[in-house]
Scaffold this active site. Structure first.
Site, mmCIF file in Angstrom:
data_model
loop_
_atom_site.group_PDB
_atom_site.id
_atom_site.type_symbol
_atom_site.label_atom_id
_atom_site.label_comp_id
_atom_site.label_asym_id
_atom_site.label_seq_id
_atom_site.Cartn_x
_atom_site.Cartn_y
_atom_site.Cartn_z
ATOM 1 N N ASP A 1 5.082 -3.641 10.369
ATOM 2 C CA ASP A 1 3.658 -3.355 10.585
ATOM 3 C C ASP A 1 3.264 -3.300 12.060
ATOM 4 O O ASP A 1 2.377 -2.537 12.443
ATOM 5 C CB ASP A 1 2.771 -4.333 9.807
ATOM 6 C CG ASP A 1 3.166 -5.783 9.991
ATOM 7 O OD1 ASP A 1 4.101 -6.069 10.774
ATOM 8 O OD2 ASP A 1 2.544 -6.649 9.347
ATOM 9 N N ARG B 1 0.830 -1.177 0.000
ATOM 10 C CA ARG B 1 0.000 0.000 0.000
ATOM 11 C C ARG B 1 0.870 1.233 0.000
ATOM 12 O O ARG B 1 1.898 1.270 0.673
ATOM 13 C CB ARG B 1 -0.885 -0.005 1.238
ATOM 14 C CG ARG B 1 -2.021 0.958 1.153
ATOM 15 C CD ARG B 1 -3.275 0.455 1.847
ATOM 16 N NE ARG B 1 -3.076 -0.748 2.605
ATOM 17 C CZ ARG B 1 -3.529 -0.889 3.846
ATOM 18 N NH1 ARG B 1 -4.156 0.086 4.437
ATOM 19 N NH2 ARG B 1 -3.356 -2.024 4.484
ATOM 20 N N SER C 1 7.508 -5.638 6.568
ATOM 21 C CA SER C 1 7.135 -6.553 7.642
ATOM 22 C C SER C 1 7.815 -7.912 7.561
ATOM 23 O O SER C 1 7.159 -8.959 7.431
ATOM 24 C CB SER C 1 5.622 -6.681 7.682
ATOM 25 O OG SER C 1 5.080 -5.385 7.843
HETATM 26 P P1 ADP Z 1 -0.732 -8.545 5.277
HETATM 27 O O1 ADP Z 1 -0.537 -9.376 6.493
HETATM 28 O O2 ADP Z 1 -0.340 -9.233 4.048
HETATM 29 O O3 ADP Z 1 -0.211 -7.165 5.407
HETATM 30 P P2 ADP Z 1 -3.530 -8.171 5.873
HETATM 31 O O4 ADP Z 1 -3.277 -7.646 7.214
HETATM 32 O O5 ADP Z 1 -4.495 -7.471 5.005
HETATM 33 O O6 ADP Z 1 -2.259 -8.370 5.011
HETATM 34 O O7 ADP Z 1 -4.031 -9.659 6.086
HETATM 35 C C1 ADP Z 1 -4.302 -10.484 5.006
HETATM 36 C C2 ADP Z 1 -4.605 -11.825 5.567
HETATM 37 O O8 ADP Z 1 -5.786 -11.760 6.357
HETATM 38 C C3 ADP Z 1 -4.868 -12.858 4.501
HETATM 39 O O9 ADP Z 1 -3.684 -13.556 4.181
HETATM 40 C C4 ADP Z 1 -5.883 -13.766 5.169
HETATM 41 O O10 ADP Z 1 -5.219 -14.805 5.826
HETATM 42 C C5 ADP Z 1 -6.559 -12.919 6.213
HETATM 43 N N1 ADP Z 1 -7.901 -12.541 5.753
HETATM 44 C C6 ADP Z 1 -8.224 -11.679 4.780
HETATM 45 N N2 ADP Z 1 -9.560 -11.614 4.619
HETATM 46 C C7 ADP Z 1 -10.088 -12.463 5.509
HETATM 47 C C8 ADP Z 1 -11.421 -12.886 5.835
HETATM 48 N N3 ADP Z 1 -12.488 -12.410 5.210
HETATM 49 N N4 ADP Z 1 -11.547 -13.786 6.814
HETATM 50 C C9 ADP Z 1 -10.486 -14.270 7.455
HETATM 51 N N5 ADP Z 1 -9.229 -13.946 7.186
HETATM 52 C C10 ADP Z 1 -9.018 -13.050 6.235
HETATM 53 MG MG MG Z 2 -0.286 -5.604 6.611
#
Ligand code: ADP
Ligand code: MG
Length: 457
Positions: A196, A74, A143
Site C-alpha cells: 500500500d 478492495r 501490504s
Molecule cells: P487497512 O490499513 O486495513 O488497509 P485502512 O487504511 O482503511 O485499512 O485503515 C483502517 C484503520 O483505520 C482501522 O483499523 C482503524 O484503526 C482506522 N480508522 C478507521 N476509521 C477510523 C476513524 N473514524 N477514526 C480513527 N481511525 C479510524
Molecule cells: Mg489499506
C-alpha cells in the site's frame, strides 16, 4: 488521588518533546542507511520493490487492482485515458475478510479473494465482451513484508497486523493468487506486486511529479520512497536505466531506544501475535491506538474508584475498544461530552460517569493520540532527512502522500502530525514540504503500476 496519578504518569511517560523527536528522526535516517547498506543491516528492511519507473500520466487502457491490507480488501477497475487524460472511469468494491480466514490456510484465503474478484469481474463485464483477446492485467497490493526478486513476484517474509497464516510464509504470494484465479477460471495476469505504501506513492506521483514518498497510517503503518539506484549498496546486478528504485521501507519494524515505550506498550507487545516485532507500528497505527487506551482505562478502573462498581468483562477484552471509538470520543465537542458518555456505556459498559471522569477519558485519548501523531511526524522527518530534503541540502518542493484510515478519519491526529512536522523542520524549510492525503492511492496505485509494467506496451 489514584486516578490523577495514573494520568500524570501516562502524560510523563508519553511525552515527546522536540529533542526526543529529533533523535527519533535521526535514528530513522540512520536505520534507512544501514538497511540499504546490506541485507539484514537494520530492523528496517528497506526492501527493493523492483518498481523502477513510476506512472507518468501517459498510461492507457483497462487495468485492475486488488488491495489486501488489514481488514478489508478492495477490487477495482480503471480505464486510463493516456496523454494526461488520467482516469476516465473507475469502479471498485470493498469486501470484508471473514476473520477465520486470517488464521486459516493460504489456499482458503486466496481462494476467497479470487472468488470475490471473479464475481466483481463478471458483474462489471456483464453485457460487454472483452473483444480484444487480451488477458486482463492486475496490480496486486499486498501490504505485508515481502521479499521480491522481480516486480511481479515475492515471497512472504512474515505476517503482521491481525494475520497469521503459517503455510503462506515463505511462499510466492503472486503464484498463490495466480493459482487461485485459475481455479476460478479467471483469465487475469498479475503484472505487479506492490504494497500500500508503494501504491500510495505511485497513485500520487501519477498526478504530481514532486511526490517523494508514500506513507500509510491505517491498521498498520509503512512508508515507501524513491531512492537513487546508486545509493543502494546492497543491490546486486544491473542498475535500472531510470537510475531510480522505489524502496519499501517496512518501517513498522523500526526501533530506537529513544521511543517512549510505556508499561502499556510493553504489555501489549508481550501479548501480541508478534512480540518484539513491529514496535514502531505498535506505537503509531490504528490497530493499536484503541488497545493502548483500553489498557490505560483498565488500570484506571482497577486502581481507583473512578468508574464505580463495574463489570470488567468488556474492559478486559483485548482490542475491544477500537481506534474509531477513540476518535469519536476525542472529537466530542458537546458541552457535557455526550459521545464519551455513550461510548463508555455502549462499548465498555461503564455507565453513570461524571463530567469530570469523561474529561479525564478525553485527556487520555489526547495523550495517546498525540504521541502517535508526533512519533509519526518524526518518521516523516527521518525520511526527509535521509533525502536531504529537510531543508539541509535540497530546497525543492517535496510532497509526501499519506493514506490510511487513521490519517483520513482522525482529524486531530492528522492535524497534530502536520503541526509537529512543521515544528521539527522549522518555518523556513516547512514551506517546501507538502503533506497531502492521497485518497485510495493504494488500490489505484497497483493498477497504475500494472499499466506501466504492462506486457502489451
Ligand atoms: P487497512 O490499513 O486495513 O488497509 P485502512 O487504511 O482503511 O485499512 O485503515 C483502517 C484503520 O483505520 C482501522 O483499523 C482503524 O484503526 C482506522 N480508522 C478507521 N476509521 C477510523 C476513524 N473514524 N477514526 C480513527 N481511525 C479510524
Ligand atoms: Mg489499506
Amino acid at each position: 488521588m489514584a486516578e490523577q496519578q495514573v494520568v500524570a504518569d501516562l502524560r510523563e511517560k508519553c511525552a515527546t518533546p522536540p529533542s526526543l523527536l529529533r533523535d527519533v528522526a535521526a535514528a530513522m535516517a540512520d536505520e534507512m542507511c544501514a538497511g540499504l547498506e546490506m541485507e539484514g543491516g537494520s530492523r528496517v528492511k528497506m526492501l527493493l520493490s523492483y518498481v523502477d519507473k513510476l506512472p507518468t500520466g501517459r498510461e492507457e487502457g483497462l487495468f485492475y487492482g486488488l488491495d489486501l491490507g488489514g481488514t478489508n480488501f478492495r477490487v477495482l477497475k480503471v480505464q486510463l485515458g493516456g496523454n494526461d487524460k488520467h482516469v476516465i472511469s473507475r469502479e471498485s468494491r470493498e469486501v470484508a475478510i471473514p476473520p477465520h480466514l486470517m488464521s486459516g490456510s493460504s489456499s482458503e484465503l486466496f481462494g476467497f479473494i479470487a472468488s470475490e474478484l471473479a464475481k466483481f469481474v463478471a458483474d462489471e463485464e456483464k453485457g460487454t465482451s472483452l473483444s480484444n483477446g487480451k488477458t486482463r492485467e492486475l496490480g496486486f497490493t499486498f501490504s505485508f513484508p515481502v521479499r521480491q526478486r522481480s516486480v511481479a513476484s515475492g515471497t512472504l517474509v512474515k505476517w503482521t497486523k491481525a494475520f497469521s497464516i503459517e503455510d503462506a510464509v515463505g511462499k510466492d504470494v503472486v503464484a498463490e493468487l495466480q493459482t487461485a484465479m485459475q481455479k476460478q477460471g479467471l483469465d487475469m495476469h498479475v503484472a505487479a506486486l506492490i504494497n500500500d505504501a508503494v501504491g500510495t506513492l505511485a497513485g500520487a506521483r501519477y498526478y504530481d511529479e514532486d511526490v517523494v514518498a508514500g506513507v500509510i497510517f491505517g491498521t498498520g503503518t509503512n512508508a515507501a520512497y524513491v531512492e537513487k539506484a546508486n545509493a543502494i549498496p546492497k543491490w546486486e546486478g544491473e542498475l535500472p536505466s531510470s537510475g531510480q528504485m522505489v524502496i519499501n521501507m517496512e518501517w513498522g519494524n523500526f526501533y530506537s531506544c529513544h521511543l517512549p515505550v510505556t508499561e502499556y506498550d510493553q504489555a501489549l507487545d508481550n501479548e501480541s501475535l508478534n512480540p518484539g516485532e513491529q514496535i514502531y507500528e505498535k506505537l503509531t497505527s490504528g490497530m493499536y491506538l484503541g488497545e493502548i487506551v483500553r489498557r490505560v482505562l483498565l488500570k484506571l478502573s482497577l486502581q481507583s474508584a473512578i468508574f464505580g462498581e463495574i463489570d470488567h468483562t468488556k474492559l478486559k477484552t483485548h482490542f475491544h475498544l477500537r481506534t474509531p471509538h477513540i476518535s469519536a470520543m476525542h472529537h466530542d465537542d458537546t458541552p457535557d461530552l455526550k459521545t464519551v458518555e455513550e461510548k463508555l456505556k455502549e462499548i465498555l459498559e461503564i455507565a453513570g460517569t461524571s463530567l469530570e471522569t469523561r474529561k479525564m477519558v478525553v485527556e487520555i485519548c489526547d495523550i495517546v493520540a498525540r504521541r502517535v501523531a508526533r512519533l509519526a511526524a518524526a518518521g516523516l522527518a527521518g525520511i526527509l532527512k535521509k533525502l536531504g530534503r529537510d531543508g539541509s541540502v535540497d530546497k525543492r518542493r517535496s510532497v509526501i502522500a499519506i493514506d490510511g484510515g487513521l490519517f483520513e478519519h482522525y482529524s486531530k491526529f492528522s492535524k497534530c502530525l502536520e503541526t509537529t512536522l512543521n515544528e521539527l523542520l522549522g518555518e523556513e524549510s516547512s514551506k517546501f514540504i507538502v503533506v497531502k492525503h492521497a485518497d485510495d492511492g493504494s488500490g489505484i496505485g497497483a493498477a497504475l503500476i500494472a499499466a506501466s509494467q504492462s506486457q502489451y506496451r
